[in-house]
Write a protein that holds these residues in place. Structure first.
Motif, PDB file in Angstrom:
ATOM      1  N   LEU A 142       0.820  -1.207   0.000  1.00 45.41           N
ATOM      2  CA  LEU A 142       0.000   0.000   0.000  1.00 45.41           C
ATOM      3  C   LEU A 142       0.858   1.263   0.000  1.00 45.41           C
ATOM      4  O   LEU A 142       0.556   2.240   0.676  1.00 45.41           O
ATOM      5  CB  LEU A 142      -0.964   0.000   1.196  1.00 45.41           C
ATOM      6  CG  LEU A 142      -2.272  -0.768   0.981  1.00 45.41           C
ATOM      7  CD1 LEU A 142      -3.094  -0.788   2.264  1.00 45.41           C
ATOM      8  CD2 LEU A 142      -3.088  -0.171  -0.159  1.00 45.41           C
ATOM      9  N   CYS A 195      -8.677  -3.728   4.646  1.00 49.61           N
ATOM     10  CA  CYS A 195      -7.224  -3.733   4.846  1.00 49.61           C
ATOM     11  C   CYS A 195      -6.799  -4.752   5.897  1.00 49.61           C
ATOM     12  O   CYS A 195      -7.421  -4.868   6.963  1.00 49.61           O
ATOM     13  CB  CYS A 195      -6.739  -2.345   5.238  1.00 49.61           C
ATOM     14  SG  CYS A 195      -6.910  -1.123   3.905  1.00 49.61           S
ATOM     15  N   ALA A 232      -6.546  -5.273   0.694  1.00 52.37           N
ATOM     16  CA  ALA A 232      -5.126  -4.970   0.573  1.00 52.37           C
ATOM     17  C   ALA A 232      -4.407  -5.454   1.816  1.00 52.37           C
ATOM     18  O   ALA A 232      -4.984  -5.502   2.914  1.00 52.37           O
ATOM     19  CB  ALA A 232      -4.908  -3.474   0.372  1.00 52.37           C
ATOM     20  N   HIS A 279      -3.407   0.126   7.265  1.00 52.25           N
ATOM     21  CA  HIS A 279      -3.814   1.364   6.603  1.00 52.25           C
ATOM     22  C   HIS A 279      -5.333   1.423   6.551  1.00 52.25           C
ATOM     23  O   HIS A 279      -6.024   0.427   6.760  1.00 52.25           O
ATOM     24  CB  HIS A 279      -3.272   1.419   5.170  1.00 52.25           C
ATOM     25  CG  HIS A 279      -1.782   1.534   5.091  1.00 52.25           C
ATOM     26  ND1 HIS A 279      -1.141   2.677   4.660  1.00 52.25           N
ATOM     27  CD2 HIS A 279      -0.800   0.641   5.369  1.00 52.25           C
ATOM     28  CE1 HIS A 279       0.158   2.491   4.678  1.00 52.25           C
ATOM     29  NE2 HIS A 279       0.399   1.260   5.100  1.00 52.25           N
ATOM     30  N   GLU A 280      -5.828   2.609   6.227  1.00 54.98           N
ATOM     31  CA  GLU A 280      -7.250   2.781   5.943  1.00 54.98           C
ATOM     32  C   GLU A 280      -7.386   3.343   4.538  1.00 54.98           C
ATOM     33  O   GLU A 280      -6.839   4.407   4.229  1.00 54.98           O
ATOM     34  CB  GLU A 280      -7.903   3.724   6.957  1.00 54.98           C
ATOM     35  CG  GLU A 280      -8.014   3.145   8.358  1.00 54.98           C
ATOM     36  CD  GLU A 280      -8.803   4.042   9.293  1.00 54.98           C
ATOM     37  OE1 GLU A 280      -9.383   5.054   8.804  1.00 54.98           O
ATOM     38  OE2 GLU A 280      -8.835   3.761  10.501  1.00 54.98           O
ATOM     39  N   VAL A 281      -8.105   2.597   3.682  1.00 48.89           N
ATOM     40  CA  VAL A 281      -8.349   3.032   2.307  1.00 48.89           C
ATOM     41  C   VAL A 281      -9.846   2.914   2.061  1.00 48.89           C
ATOM     42  O   VAL A 281     -10.405   1.816   2.196  1.00 48.89           O
ATOM     43  CB  VAL A 281      -7.578   2.166   1.289  1.00 48.89           C
ATOM     44  CG1 VAL A 281      -7.829   2.673  -0.138  1.00 48.89           C
ATOM     45  CG2 VAL A 281      -6.082   2.165   1.595  1.00 48.89           C
ATOM     46  N   ARG A 288      -1.663   1.744  -3.300  1.00 48.33           N
ATOM     47  CA  ARG A 288      -2.874   2.412  -2.838  1.00 48.33           C
ATOM     48  C   ARG A 288      -3.742   2.870  -4.009  1.00 48.33           C
ATOM     49  O   ARG A 288      -4.961   2.656  -4.008  1.00 48.33           O
ATOM     50  CB  ARG A 288      -2.512   3.608  -1.954  1.00 48.33           C
ATOM     51  CG  ARG A 288      -3.734   4.300  -1.357  1.00 48.33           C
ATOM     52  CD  ARG A 288      -3.359   5.519  -0.537  1.00 48.33           C
ATOM     53  NE  ARG A 288      -4.549   6.119   0.056  1.00 48.33           N
ATOM     54  CZ  ARG A 288      -4.991   5.873   1.284  1.00 48.33           C
ATOM     55  NH1 ARG A 288      -4.329   5.016   2.057  1.00 48.33           N
ATOM     56  NH2 ARG A 288      -6.084   6.448   1.737  1.00 48.33           N
ATOM     57  N   LEU A 289      -3.111   3.484  -5.011  1.00 49.01           N
ATOM     58  CA  LEU A 289      -3.889   3.946  -6.154  1.00 49.01           C
ATOM     59  C   LEU A 289      -4.506   2.763  -6.904  1.00 49.01           C
ATOM     60  O   LEU A 289      -5.672   2.825  -7.326  1.00 49.01           O
ATOM     61  CB  LEU A 289      -3.029   4.772  -7.101  1.00 49.01           C
ATOM     62  CG  LEU A 289      -3.759   5.373  -8.305  1.00 49.01           C
ATOM     63  CD1 LEU A 289      -4.891   6.295  -7.852  1.00 49.01           C
ATOM     64  CD2 LEU A 289      -2.792   6.136  -9.208  1.00 49.01           C
ATOM     65  N   ALA A 292      -5.407  -0.124  -5.648  1.00 49.63           N
ATOM     66  CA  ALA A 292      -6.525  -0.623  -4.838  1.00 49.63           C
ATOM     67  C   ALA A 292      -7.735   0.294  -4.957  1.00 49.63           C
ATOM     68  O   ALA A 292      -8.885  -0.173  -5.074  1.00 49.63           O
ATOM     69  CB  ALA A 292      -6.088  -0.758  -3.383  1.00 49.63           C
ATOM     70  N   GLU A 293      -7.496   1.596  -4.933  1.00 51.26           N
ATOM     71  CA  GLU A 293      -8.606   2.550  -5.070  1.00 51.26           C
ATOM     72  C   GLU A 293      -9.281   2.412  -6.431  1.00 51.26           C
ATOM     73  O   GLU A 293     -10.528   2.459  -6.520  1.00 51.26           O
ATOM     74  CB  GLU A 293      -8.080   3.973  -4.884  1.00 51.26           C
ATOM     75  CG  GLU A 293      -7.663   4.292  -3.462  1.00 51.26           C
ATOM     76  CD  GLU A 293      -6.986   5.643  -3.331  1.00 51.26           C
ATOM     77  OE1 GLU A 293      -6.894   6.152  -2.199  1.00 51.26           O
ATOM     78  OE2 GLU A 293      -6.532   6.193  -4.367  1.00 51.26           O
ATOM     79  N   GLN A 304       2.544   4.233  -2.664  1.00 52.13           N
ATOM     80  CA  GLN A 304       1.861   5.128  -3.600  1.00 52.13           C
ATOM     81  C   GLN A 304       1.188   4.354  -4.724  1.00 52.13           C
ATOM     82  O   GLN A 304       0.028   4.615  -5.067  1.00 52.13           O
ATOM     83  CB  GLN A 304       2.851   6.133  -4.172  1.00 52.13           C
ATOM     84  CG  GLN A 304       2.207   7.169  -5.092  1.00 52.13           C
ATOM     85  CD  GLN A 304       3.236   8.057  -5.770  1.00 52.13           C
ATOM     86  OE1 GLN A 304       4.335   7.616  -6.079  1.00 52.13           O
ATOM     87  NE2 GLN A 304       2.884   9.305  -6.012  1.00 52.13           N
ATOM     88  N   SER A 307      -0.515  -5.082   3.876  1.00 52.91           N
ATOM     89  CA  SER A 307       0.748  -4.353   3.990  1.00 52.91           C
ATOM     90  C   SER A 307       1.374  -4.645   5.345  1.00 52.91           C
ATOM     91  O   SER A 307       0.771  -5.325   6.188  1.00 52.91           O
ATOM     92  CB  SER A 307       0.513  -2.849   3.820  1.00 52.91           C
ATOM     93  OG  SER A 307      -0.471  -2.394   4.733  1.00 52.91           O
TER      94      SER A 307
END
Length: 309
Positions: A141, A174, A161, A167-169, A146-147, A149-150, A143, A163
């Motif tokens: 996760l 997560c 995801a 994290h929080e997405v 994260r993108l 996954a989004e 840069q 890692s």
């Protein structure tokens, strides 16, 4: 003091000429014309053999030409205590997300089935699952991860995801650490690897990982070659543990022409091309870091050489 460069040839002479134009006051040298090694305090290097940096006793700053830095840090003779930076930008992450979505769509919609049917002139109808019915998981996760996954969640995939730390997405479930790895794999039908290569992630694409996924899963790896245990991938594809894989990075590159990976059914090879920084980004970021280094200012995209990213 001077800058030593040893750059890849993807952009021909445009890259080195761009660096020279951006840093007109610097003494910029091209390997192998390094001159006096004691005059080199900055290196801008694409690939190098282990021990390459040993002669440069006054080296203070090392810059990669892209996001990956593991091959530098794995050098047992990599100088201690120097600053290291890499090239990362939003466009770099966007190109990686494009790669991830392309191959996720390919495997989700079983494009290989229809291409094979067409080659046989076979009207082979197949019912497709909706995106929300398919469980996709991203390892890493940073840069790029994260993108990706989004983007996957944004088009409707049931996205998770994993890692090192939690994290929080938004829209993404997560998981973190060794305690969350098994649960993450158990719900992941398409596994996407965007991890950095560290001592803890080396060989993570192995039999132990594949066996914890639902039977007939898919692996898409755009991480580093050291993540992959090639023999385990071949075995998993041959025995049906995995139904397919797309691999962009390999332990040995270019992939040898006699490698069995080229001809393995349902294995798709891409030549480490999932994402590349633009010429402008490489030049501008490196030049800015040189200026900041000379001024004693904070560097862009500085690497934690202990953590490995």
């Amino acid at each position: 003091m001077a800058i030593l460069t040893w750059l890849h040839n993807a952009y021909g002479r445009d890259l080195i000429e761009g660096v020279r134009a951006a840093l007109p006051g610097e003494d910029i040298r091209e390997w192998p014309d390094a001159g006096d090694p004691d005059e080199i305090d900055i290196c801008f290097i694409f690939r190098m053999p282990h021990g390459f940096l040993k002669p440069f006793r006054n080296l203070k700053l090392m810059s990669a030409t892209g996001a990956g830095i593991d091959h530098y840090l794995l050098d047992p003779d990599f100088p201690k205590g120097i600053a290291m930076v890499r090239i990362v930008d939003q466009d770099f992450a966007a190109r990686m997300a494009d790669y991830v979505l392309t191959w996720t769509f390919f495997h989700h919609r079983d494009v290989a089935h229809f291409l094979s049917a067409q080659s046989r002139h076979d009207w082979a109808y197949k019912i497709m699952r909706s995106a929300h019915e398919l469980r996709v998981g991203v390892m890493g996760l940073g840069q790029m991860g994260r993108l990706a996954a989004e983007r996957l969640a944004g088009v409707g995939y049931d996205t998770a995801a994993w890692s090192r730390s939690l994290h929080e997405v938004p829209g993404v479930t997560c998981f973190a650490g060794s305690e969350g790895f098994g649960a993450f794999l158990a719900r992941t039908e398409i596994l996407i690897n965007l991890l950095p290569l560290t001592q803890t992630t080396r060989g993570i694409l192995s039999a132990g990982t594949f066996a914890q996924m639902p039977p007939g899963g898919v692996v898409i790896s755009a991480g580093r070659g050291g993540h992959l245990v090639e023999a385990d991938l071949l075995a998993a594809l041959n025995d049906g543990t995995l139904r397919a894989a797309t691999i962009d990075a390999f332990p040995v590159e270019p992939l040898p022409k006699d490698s069995p990976l080229w001809k393995t059914p349902n294995l798709y090879v891409t030549p480490h091309c999932s994402s590349t920084a633009s010429l402008a980004t490489i030049v501008d970021t490196f030049a800015e870091n040189v200026r900041r280094f000379r001024a004693g200012a904070e560097l862009l995209n500085e690497v934690d050489t202990v953590a490995g990213y």
